[in-house]
Design an enzyme around this catalytic site. Structure first.
Site, short mmCIF file in Angstrom:
data_model
loop_
_atom_site.label_atom_id
_atom_site.label_comp_id
_atom_site.label_asym_id
_atom_site.label_seq_id
_atom_site.Cartn_x
_atom_site.Cartn_y
_atom_site.Cartn_z
N TRP A 78 28.02 -54.88 60.33
CA TRP A 78 28.42 -53.96 61.78
C TRP A 78 28.93 -55.04 63.28
O TRP A 78 29.02 -54.86 64.68
CB TRP A 78 26.48 -54.15 62.88
CG TRP A 78 26.16 -55.32 62.16
CD1 TRP A 78 25.07 -55.48 61.18
CD2 TRP A 78 25.55 -56.34 62.85
NE1 TRP A 78 24.35 -57.02 61.31
CE2 TRP A 78 24.51 -57.49 61.99
CE3 TRP A 78 25.93 -57.50 64.36
CZ2 TRP A 78 24.81 -58.53 62.58
CZ3 TRP A 78 26.19 -58.22 64.45
CH2 TRP A 78 25.38 -59.06 63.49
N ASN A 79 28.75 -56.50 62.62
CA ASN A 79 29.16 -57.26 63.36
C ASN A 79 30.81 -57.56 63.85
O ASN A 79 31.83 -57.74 65.18
CB ASN A 79 29.27 -59.20 63.45
CG ASN A 79 29.97 -59.04 62.27
OD1 ASN A 79 30.74 -58.50 61.21
ND2 ASN A 79 30.10 -60.69 61.74
N CYS A 138 31.16 -64.39 60.73
CA CYS A 138 31.12 -64.98 59.03
C CYS A 138 31.73 -66.17 59.25
O CYS A 138 31.09 -67.33 58.69
CB CYS A 138 31.30 -64.06 57.66
SG CYS A 138 33.57 -64.01 58.44
N GLU A 176 23.03 -69.87 56.65
CA GLU A 176 23.79 -69.38 57.94
C GLU A 176 22.42 -68.25 59.01
O GLU A 176 22.21 -67.72 59.07
CB GLU A 176 24.29 -68.03 57.50
CG GLU A 176 25.75 -67.04 58.55
CD GLU A 176 25.95 -66.54 57.40
OE1 GLU A 176 25.53 -65.37 56.87
OE2 GLU A 176 26.81 -65.56 58.15
N1 LIG Z 1 33.39 -62.79 54.91
C1 LIG Z 1 33.46 -61.78 56.03
O1 LIG Z 1 34.61 -61.11 55.75
C2 LIG Z 1 32.67 -61.68 56.62
C3 LIG Z 1 32.28 -60.51 57.90
C4 LIG Z 1 31.81 -60.32 58.16
C5 LIG Z 1 30.49 -60.45 58.15
N2 LIG Z 1 29.67 -61.35 56.66
C6 LIG Z 1 28.68 -61.58 56.33
O2 LIG Z 1 27.57 -61.02 56.46
C7 LIG Z 1 26.35 -61.02 57.07
C8 LIG Z 1 25.96 -60.10 58.14
O3 LIG Z 1 26.18 -58.74 57.78
P1 LIG Z 1 24.74 -58.00 57.82
O4 LIG Z 1 23.73 -58.69 57.83
O5 LIG Z 1 24.28 -56.88 58.21
O6 LIG Z 1 24.92 -58.03 56.44
P2 LIG Z 1 23.86 -56.84 55.25
O7 LIG Z 1 25.04 -57.39 53.58
O8 LIG Z 1 23.19 -56.78 55.69
O9 LIG Z 1 24.79 -55.79 55.18
C9 LIG Z 1 26.10 -54.75 55.61
C10 LIG Z 1 26.51 -53.96 55.64
O10 LIG Z 1 26.25 -53.79 54.05
C11 LIG Z 1 25.19 -52.56 53.53
N3 LIG Z 1 24.04 -52.66 52.85
C12 LIG Z 1 23.24 -53.36 52.94
N4 LIG Z 1 22.34 -53.03 52.16
C13 LIG Z 1 22.81 -52.59 51.02
C14 LIG Z 1 22.55 -52.20 49.69
N5 LIG Z 1 22.21 -51.87 49.05
N6 LIG Z 1 23.65 -50.96 49.21
C15 LIG Z 1 25.10 -51.18 49.30
N7 LIG Z 1 24.96 -51.12 51.24
C16 LIG Z 1 24.49 -52.21 51.71
C17 LIG Z 1 24.84 -51.94 55.17
O11 LIG Z 1 24.04 -51.06 55.52
C18 LIG Z 1 25.98 -52.93 55.91
O12 LIG Z 1 26.82 -51.72 56.10
C19 LIG Z 1 26.81 -62.18 57.03
O13 LIG Z 1 26.30 -62.48 56.00
C20 LIG Z 1 27.95 -62.51 57.50
O14 LIG Z 1 28.43 -64.02 57.12
C21 LIG Z 1 30.45 -61.36 56.12
O1 LIG Z 2 32.51 -62.12 61.01
C1 LIG Z 2 33.36 -62.30 60.38
C2 LIG Z 2 34.53 -61.76 60.47
C3 LIG Z 2 34.89 -62.42 61.35
C4 LIG Z 2 37.21 -62.46 61.74
O2 LIG Z 2 37.36 -61.85 60.95
O3 LIG Z 2 37.22 -62.81 62.41
#
Ligand SMILES: NC(=O)c1ccc[n+]([C@@H]2O[C@H](COP(=O)([O-])OP(=O)(O)OC[C@H]3O[C@@H](n4cnc5c(N)ncnc54)[C@H](O)[C@@H]3O)[C@@H](O)[C@H]2O)c1
Ligand SMILES: O=CCCC(=O)O
Length: 498
Positions: free
Chosen positions: A161-162, A296, A394
């Site tokens: 969602w972010n 992230c 984090e």
């Molecule tokens: N590396 C990157 O590019 C990046 C980018 C954005 C966010 N993030 C990470 O995401 C996290 C924040 O987002 P969040 O809290 O929504 O993460 P999350 O892992 O809880 O959810 C991410 C997505 O996965 C789905 N999801 C959750 N459980 C699932 C399951 N069992 N099976 C399938 N889908 C599932 C959620 O509905 C959502 O759409 C942070 O740790 C952040 O660092 C990483």
């Molecule tokens: O939250 C992760 C993605 C952030 C970005 O693409 O700049």
């Protein structure tokens, strides 16, 4: 604090159904889930609560669309993506309003996200016609060897969602450019932006079944296990937390899927004594507090060399005191609410833990109930130590912890002590140090003298438990392609008649 939601210029971009096989549909069960505005807690609307059966239907549609879509030329797919890009630009204001409504980020940031998101379509529209193979000099006499790039097939995409728009376009752009069809599960907290993008895909003439969006909240895990267990889905690309990434990787093992995982970060942000303090402060503001700390790549641990520590702390605090927190729609607001109460609780826990262990709050440190239940003050804490929770996890919120350090070797060791390795930043005017430290940091992306590194032209991704695979850039399309090798035997005979 109440706010009114600005009306969309094109009201038809607000959908309460989802898009499968070129049609707007409900869940077969008729169930829906509710989506709330994080700024006010008020209901935005409902979306279909889809389950295994609905997901299988979407996979079937994507599979049916694959044979013809995968045979379109790169140039044809390029034109479709370009059209989708143009429509995003034309509708940027409305998409930004939807992002602010369901995610909470200020309108200026939401508009920035729309541009960033659309740029992935533009970038991959340019990559689509350029999926070159190689001609390889063979070792075996008489053989001629070459490679071609082919789409991996139907892809399952899961995003958070972010960045309600950019995380989706960063996956769909390269997938379509490569000739794949997709089933994307949009984030439960922010499904309306994804639906608006699907409407624009329809208007752009993307054929039915090529882009399918599954929506779910309570059934998220069921949708995830359906995507990962499917033998039709050949690839899963996931952006989200490391914990969910691990689960999806286990679930994908039985069908040995190709995977790309963009997972959690815990970015070190290092300021050396020889840095320009103003540049470092601007970098910290941008990196730490972008989207109220909910990215992230946000700085999580700020390591400041002792000779500059007090000066940096003072200048950084002065800047953060200038922030204006409130509804993302209000004029002059720099920072919005967090996404939900669980995010606020985590931030609160990290602050309380730091304070209990001797951290001193320089600014912030409290919830903001006068604005609403999801608001937290932008916070700086000094005198952080290695045992504090913020060091190891984090925060994903607006808290900057300042850790003092003495030497380059010591700080690199601390920076690399995390299990994850997504982004890392440092500030220095010494060019030799810049090379040395950039090479030593165990991360996938390094920012030197900048806090903003995201760019569709640059490869985005992590190492260690931040995942694998790269998004954006010229390599981003490779995640959706397979390299097929072709050997022709019996070649190289003498010319006829010779
Ligand atoms: N590396 C990157 O590019 C990046 C980018 C954005 C966010 N993030 C990470 O995401 C996290 C924040 O987002 P969040 O809290 O929504 O993460 P999350 O892992 O809880 O959810 C991410 C997505 O996965 C789905 N999801 C959750 N459980 C699932 C399951 N069992 N099976 C399938 N889908 C599932 C959620 O509905 C959502 O759409 C942070 O740790 C952040 O660092 C990483
Ligand atoms: O939250 C992760 C993605 C952030 C970005 O693409 O700049």
């Amino acid at each position: 604090m109440e706010h009114s939601v600005p009306p969309l210029n094109d009201k038809s971009l607000l959908k309460h159904q989802t898009y499968i096989n070129g049609k707007w549909v409900d869940a077969k069960s008729g169930q829906t889930f509710e989506v709330f505005d994080p700024a006010t807690g008020k209901l935005i609307g409902t979306m279909p609560e889809m389950n295994k059966e609905d997901t299988e239907e979407a996979i079937k549609a994507a599979a049916a669309a694959l044979p013809s879509f995968s045979k379109t030329t790169g140039r044809e797919r390029s034109k479709m993506l370009r059209k989708w890009y143009d429509l995003m630009v034309e509708n940027a204001d409305d998409i930004a309003k939807l992002i602010t409504w369901e995610n909470g980020k200020p309108m200026a940031d939401a508009k920035g996200e729309v541009t960033y998101a659309a740029n992935f379509f533009e970038w991959f529209s340019e990559e689509a016609p350029r999926t070159y193979g190689d001609v390889i000099p063979a070792t075996v006499p008489g053989n001629r060897v070459y490679t071609i790039k082919q789409p991996v097939g139907v892809c399952g995409l899961i995003t958070p969602w972010n960045f309600p728009a950019a995380m989706i376009t960063r996956k769909i752009g390269p997938a379509l450019a490569a000739g794949c069809t997709v089933v994307a599960k949009s984030p439960g907290e922010t499904p309306f932006t994804a639906a608006a993008l699907a409407e624009l895909a329809h208007r752009a003439g993307i054929p039915p079944g090529v882009v399918n969006i599954v929506t779910a909240m309570k059934n998220t895990a069921e949708v995830g296990s359906t995507l990962t267990a499917s033998t039709t889905i050949k690839k899963v690309s996931f952006t989200g937390s490391t914990g969910v990434g691990r689960l999806l990787m286990k679930q994908s093992a039985d069908t040995l899927k190709k995977l790309s995982f963009e997972l959690g970060g815990n970015a070190p942000f290092i300021v050396f004594d020889d840095a320009d303090v103003d540049v470092a402060v601007a970098g910290a503001v941008a990196s730490k507090f972008r989207s109220s700390g909910q990215t992230c790549v946000c700085a999580n641990r700020l390591y400041i060399q002792r000779g500059i520590y007090d000066k940096f702390a003072e200048a950084f605090t002065a800047k953060v005191k200038e922030f204006k927190v409130g509804s993302g729609y209000a004029e002059g607001i720099t920072h919005g609410p967090l996404i939900h109460d669980r995010a606020v609780s985590k931030v609160e826990a990290h602050v309380q833990d730091a304070v209990k262990q001797g951290g001193k709050v320089l600014v912030g440190g409290q919830k903001m109930p006068e604005l609403g239940s999801n608001y937290y003050q932008p916070t700086i804490i000094r005198d952080m130590t290695e045992k504090m929770a913020l060091k190891n996890e984090e925060t994903f919120g607006p808290v900057a912890g300042l850790f003092p350090f003495d030497t380059e070797a010591e700080v690199v060791e601390q920076a690399n002590s995390a299990e994850v390795g997504l982004a890392g930043y440092f500030f220095s005017k010494d060019v030799q140090r810049c090379y040395r430290v950039a090479e030593a940091l165990e991360v996938g992306m390094v920012g030197i003298n900048t806090g903003l590194i995201s760019d569709p032209a640059a490869p985005f991704g992590g190492v260690k438990q931040s995942g694998f695979g790269r998004e954006g850039s010229r390599v981003g399309i490779d995640e959706y392609l397979i390299t097929k090798m072709v050997t022709l035997g019996g070649m190289g005979q003498p010319l006829q008649g010779s």
